[in-house]
Scaffold this active site. Structure first.
Site, PDB file in Angstrom:
ATOM      1  N   HIS A 364       0.835  -1.202   0.000  1.00  0.00           N
ATOM      2  CA  HIS A 364       0.000   0.000   0.000  1.00  0.00           C
ATOM      3  C   HIS A 364       0.869   1.251   0.000  1.00  0.00           C
ATOM      4  O   HIS A 364       0.567   2.232  -0.691  1.00  0.00           O
ATOM      5  CB  HIS A 364      -0.896   0.028   1.247  1.00  0.00           C
ATOM      6  N   ARG A 471      -6.876   4.177  -9.906  1.00  0.00           N
ATOM      7  CA  ARG A 471      -6.974   3.061  -8.950  1.00  0.00           C
ATOM      8  C   ARG A 471      -7.958   3.429  -7.842  1.00  0.00           C
ATOM      9  O   ARG A 471      -7.629   4.212  -6.962  1.00  0.00           O
ATOM     10  CB  ARG A 471      -5.608   2.767  -8.337  1.00  0.00           C
ATOM     11  N   ARG A 507     -10.740   2.011 -12.648  1.00  0.00           N
ATOM     12  CA  ARG A 507     -10.631   0.560 -12.427  1.00  0.00           C
ATOM     13  C   ARG A 507     -11.383   0.226 -11.146  1.00  0.00           C
ATOM     14  O   ARG A 507     -11.144   0.830 -10.103  1.00  0.00           O
ATOM     15  CB  ARG A 507      -9.164   0.143 -12.293  1.00  0.00           C
ATOM     16  N   GLU A 606      -4.504  -9.155 -17.643  1.00  0.00           N
ATOM     17  CA  GLU A 606      -3.344  -9.353 -16.778  1.00  0.00           C
ATOM     18  C   GLU A 606      -2.939 -10.817 -16.667  1.00  0.00           C
ATOM     19  O   GLU A 606      -1.968 -11.132 -15.980  1.00  0.00           O
ATOM     20  CB  GLU A 606      -3.650  -8.802 -15.378  1.00  0.00           C
ATOM     21  N   ASN A 629       2.352  -5.266 -15.371  1.00  0.00           N
ATOM     22  CA  ASN A 629       3.037  -5.759 -14.178  1.00  0.00           C
ATOM     23  C   ASN A 629       2.648  -7.200 -13.862  1.00  0.00           C
ATOM     24  O   ASN A 629       3.499  -8.073 -13.659  1.00  0.00           O
ATOM     25  CB  ASN A 629       2.731  -4.863 -12.969  1.00  0.00           C
ATOM     26  N   ASP A 630       1.331  -7.454 -13.793  1.00  0.00           N
ATOM     27  CA  ASP A 630       0.875  -8.813 -13.490  1.00  0.00           C
ATOM     28  C   ASP A 630       1.091  -9.757 -14.665  1.00  0.00           C
ATOM     29  O   ASP A 630       1.490 -10.908 -14.487  1.00  0.00           O
ATOM     30  CB  ASP A 630      -0.608  -8.808 -13.101  1.00  0.00           C
ATOM     31  N   ARG A 640       7.086 -10.640  -8.909  1.00  0.00           N
ATOM     32  CA  ARG A 640       7.736  -9.331  -9.038  1.00  0.00           C
ATOM     33  C   ARG A 640       8.180  -8.774  -7.696  1.00  0.00           C
ATOM     34  O   ARG A 640       8.861  -7.757  -7.644  1.00  0.00           O
ATOM     35  CB  ARG A 640       6.821  -8.327  -9.754  1.00  0.00           C
ATOM     36  N   CYS A 677      -0.725  -0.617 -19.836  1.00  0.00           N
ATOM     37  CA  CYS A 677      -0.672   0.129 -18.583  1.00  0.00           C
ATOM     38  C   CYS A 677       0.293  -0.563 -17.629  1.00  0.00           C
ATOM     39  O   CYS A 677       0.228  -1.776 -17.443  1.00  0.00           O
ATOM     40  CB  CYS A 677      -2.072   0.187 -17.971  1.00  0.00           C
TER      41      CYS A 677
END
Length: 747
Positions: A364, A471, A507, A606, A629-630, A640, A677
């Site tokens: 977070h 987000r 999202r 993803e 990223n995912d 990661r 993204c």
């Protein structure tokens, strides 16, 4: 424990206190202490080894070994019995040292005539400072009472070292917290910053490790523990029954605060001559040392609870609360073991940088740091025990490095780097309002990622054409209870107002994995990244998703609305979520709420599975956003968060590029809008290659838009595509070397 060891321990600590009181140099004081310990323990030898750097121990004082060996005998961490004690942070007790596995003979010391060996770590709050050793000619194993007595003495030596009692010549005896130190961690958020240390939790300094009156210290401890217990009980009452996770932590606190074993060990330490503060810190140091050795996550959490509780008890005993009177510097770099998103948001944009001892790139705190564009380094082991408020520090978020108290050569080089970055930003500002049009006349839409209202003011100044990812989970993560629908409506409306008509892709709630809501019961999952998260939570708890969709529809209030569902792994999940959106729109219409002028509903791709979904999925979805990223971590099966594996795999690997290219081709066949993204979209080389294989929309952090736009405007995508094709034809694993060579040729 028998009366004799307790009495001898108190006598020895009393003598140590007298030795400390004398106005003598650090070396003379160390020499006197080794004589005192050897005499008290009835041993021929006592030696003190201190770290001269992170990996090397140095013999700094001895009674019994050859004096010529002092400051000349050195060994690496793990080398010999002394090195083993330091590495494992555990005692070694043997009647026959030369026969012990790992024994290393140091001829200059003359220790070959001594058989028995007892070594204990000198450590403070889990940080190894050195090793205390006693040896004797007679072959014997030291008793449990003798081991305990030496551990108590080692703890006092650690406090004395921290207080600067042994400062002398050479690196091993240099003043604590005064030398340049480099911490190598992991990149949490890119960027570079220079400033001064601000400790999130100020250090507690124990200035009186040895007690004058054990009985008085026992009373002080008892009163402080009672105050601690009352405080924990009060926190439990305040927490009520809403915050399940917080309740679990507080219940663990109460269990430890009422632990008879914990209390008994501290009382024993006091009976043997330690002050109440020193006894608490001895327990805390033991807990931290264990934390560094255990791999079981549950046990680590419980040890962490004990560590935190010890810290609270120390603050009660010393009166050193979080308010120390220190003033936040004008250029604060925050140093902490870890920090929650709400606490980080309280500091806001006043911070120049953040260095965490723990944390993760997906935590977070990292999400908030990215939203605030604050350079962040995580996994900087040892930084909280080394840094002091006001220390000069430089944070290199590009390399994951923090330079504490840097020397002039580092300062000069770092400032040159900051100046270069500033000059580059000035260049980028000149093209801010120009489109990202390549030399072969291809226009690439550059969008920004956001998650906080604080992000939105940078929309017009960044050169972004819109928000490619907002987000929404951050508003859920920074609270102790579920936000009300009315609060979300107000927030989303402010976001759309701030965007001033530019497209914002909201999202829906992406929780689970490394993003766990404080007020939701945590799931004990063996692999959270592949578990109950994102769209899976939304579909299983449709009430939460429906509330969020209602808030988004009402916030739009007739304006265009774009919504994206995260972590869709198969067509059925998108279909079900889209059906829930349609039902919510119909219900809102019946209630008389104004519906969006236009609505787009998309999905984040993803997981590799979605790249191979039926054609109907690509026809039904309004748009797709590749969550790089995912997707990359699942494609390469490389976590990661794991430094050992994540750096092995390149985004410009031919296989990964081929997957992205396949997704682009399928979208072209069905006329589906697609974007990329993630972190890689904001890296100019990667962005250039994505554009070359057909992506026309990229979404990234605001600070990356300038560098990406600058490179795109200077390149011909047809030529880049040829370079990529040639690298593939040659069978190269990654196209990166070929692209870099081509860019150098282009100047």
């Amino acid at each position: 424990m028998s009366d004799r060891p307790e009495s001898e321990s108190r006598k020895l600590l009393g003598r140590l206190r007298d030795a400390m009181a004398g106005n003598v140099a650090g070396q003379a004081r160390l020499d006197e202490i080794t004589s005192l310990i050897a005499g008290s323990m009835g041993c021929e030898v006592c030696s003190i080894y201190l770290f001269r750097d992170a990996e090397t121990l140095e013999l700094c004082a001895t009674k019994g070994l050859n004096k010529e060996a002092v400051h000349h005998t050195r060994m690496k961490m793990g080398e010999g019995l002394v090195g083993r004690v330091a590495k494992l942070r555990a005692m070694v007790n043997t009647p026959d040292a030369p026969a012990e596995k790992g024994f290393r003979y140091m001829p200059e010391t003359g220790e070959e005539i001594y058989s028995s060996f007892l070594g204990v770590p000198i450590q403070r709050l889990g940080e190894a400072l050195g090793v205390l050793v006693v040896q004797s000619k007679a072959a014997r194993e030291f008793s449990a009472d003798e081991v305990y007595a030496l551990e108590v003495v080692a703890m006092v030596l650690a406090e004395m070292t921290e207080l600067g009692a042994f400062v002398g010549e050479g690196a091993a005896m240099s003043a604590r917290h005064s030398q340049p130190v480099m911490f190598r961690g992991t990149v949490g958020q890119e960027g570079a910053a220079e400033g001064h240390v601000w400790l999130h939790e100020p250090r507690v300094v124990v200035t009186n490790p040895i007690a004058d009156d054990p009985q008085k210290e026992l009373v002080r401890l008892s009163e402080a523990v009672e105050q601690l217990r009352v405080g924990v009980d009060r926190m439990l009452q305040i927490a009520g029954r809403q915050d399940k996770e917080q309740l679990q932590v507080l219940e663990a606190y109460r269990m430890f605060a009422n632990s008879k074993g914990w209390m008994r060990r501290m009382e024993e330490d006091i009976s043997n001559g330690l002050s109440a503060e020193a006894a608490v810190e001895k327990e805390q140091s033991t807990a931290r040392a264990r934390m560094s050795q255990v791999t079981d996550s549950y046990l680590r959490e419980r040890l962490s609870d004990l560590d935190d509780l010890s810290n609270r008890l120390l603050r009660i005993l010393t009166g050193q609360g979080s308010d120390t009177g220190a003033e936040l510097p004008a250029d604060p770099i925050l140093i902490a073991r870890n920090i929650g998103p709400a606490e980080l948001l309280e500091y806001g944009r006043s911070l120049k940088g953040i260095v965490l001892e723990e944390g993760s790139v997906g935590s977070h705190a990292a999400v908030v740091a990215r939203a605030l564009a604050i350079p962040l380094v995580v996994h900087a082991s040892g930084v909280t025990t080394e840094a002091l408020n006001g220390d000069h520090i430089m944070v290199d978020g590009e390399q994951g490095i923090a330079h504490l108290r840097p020397d002039e050569t580092v300062v000069s080089a770092f400032r040159d780097k900051i100046a270069m970055l500033a000059a580059a930003q000035e260049r980028y500002a000149s093209i801010r309002d120009k489109p990202a049009v390549t030399k072969n006349n291809q226009t690439i839409s550059l969008q920004m990622n956001a998650g906080l209202m604080a992000d939105l003011p940078s929309l017009p100044t960044s050169g972004a054409e819109g928000v490619g990812l907002f987000r929404t989970e951050l508003q859920f993560l920074v609270r102790n209870q579920m936000p009300r629908r009315s609060e979300l409506v107000a927030l989303y409306a402010r976001v759309l107002d701030a965007a001033q008509g530019k497209r914002v892709v909201f999202r829906t709630l992406d929780i689970g994995s490394d993003k766990v809501l404080p007020y939701m019961k945590p799931n004990d999952e063996p692999n959270p990244a592949l578990g109950w998260r994102a769209i899976r939570v939304g579909l299983d708890k449709p009430g939460i998703m429906r509330m969020q969709l209602q808030a988004l529809i009402r916030a739009a209030n007739g304006r265009p609305l774009t919504v994206m569902f995260p972590f869709v792994a198969q067509m059925e999940e998108y279909t079900e979520a889209r059906r829930l959106m349609d039902k919510t729109l119909a219900a809102e219409a019946r209630l008389g709420h104004v519906l969006p002028e236009k609505i787009e509903v998309g999905a984040m791709l993803e997981t590799p599975s979605l790249a191979f979904a039926p054609v109907k999925f690509f026809e039904d979805v309004d748009f797709l956003s590749i969550g790089g990223n995912d997707l990359k971590q699942f494609f390469f099966a490389a976590d990661r968060e794991n430094e050992r594996v994540r750096r092995r795999y390149d985004t410009l690997n031919v296989s990964f590029l081929s997957l992205v290219e396949r997704i682009v081709e399928r979208c072209e066949q069905t006329g589906t809008a697609v974007s990329f993204c993630g972190e890689d979209a904001g890296r100019p080389i990667e962005a250039l290659c994505f554009a070359a294989i057909g992506l026309r929309t990229l979404s990234m952090r605001p600070a990356s838009i300038g560098p990406v736009k600058s490179l795109l405007r200077r390149c011909d995508l047809d030529e880049v595509r040829t370079v990529i094709a040639n690298a593939r034809h040659r069978g190269e694993m990654s196209v990166r070397p070929a692209i870099m060579d081509w860019l150098r040729e282009q100047g």
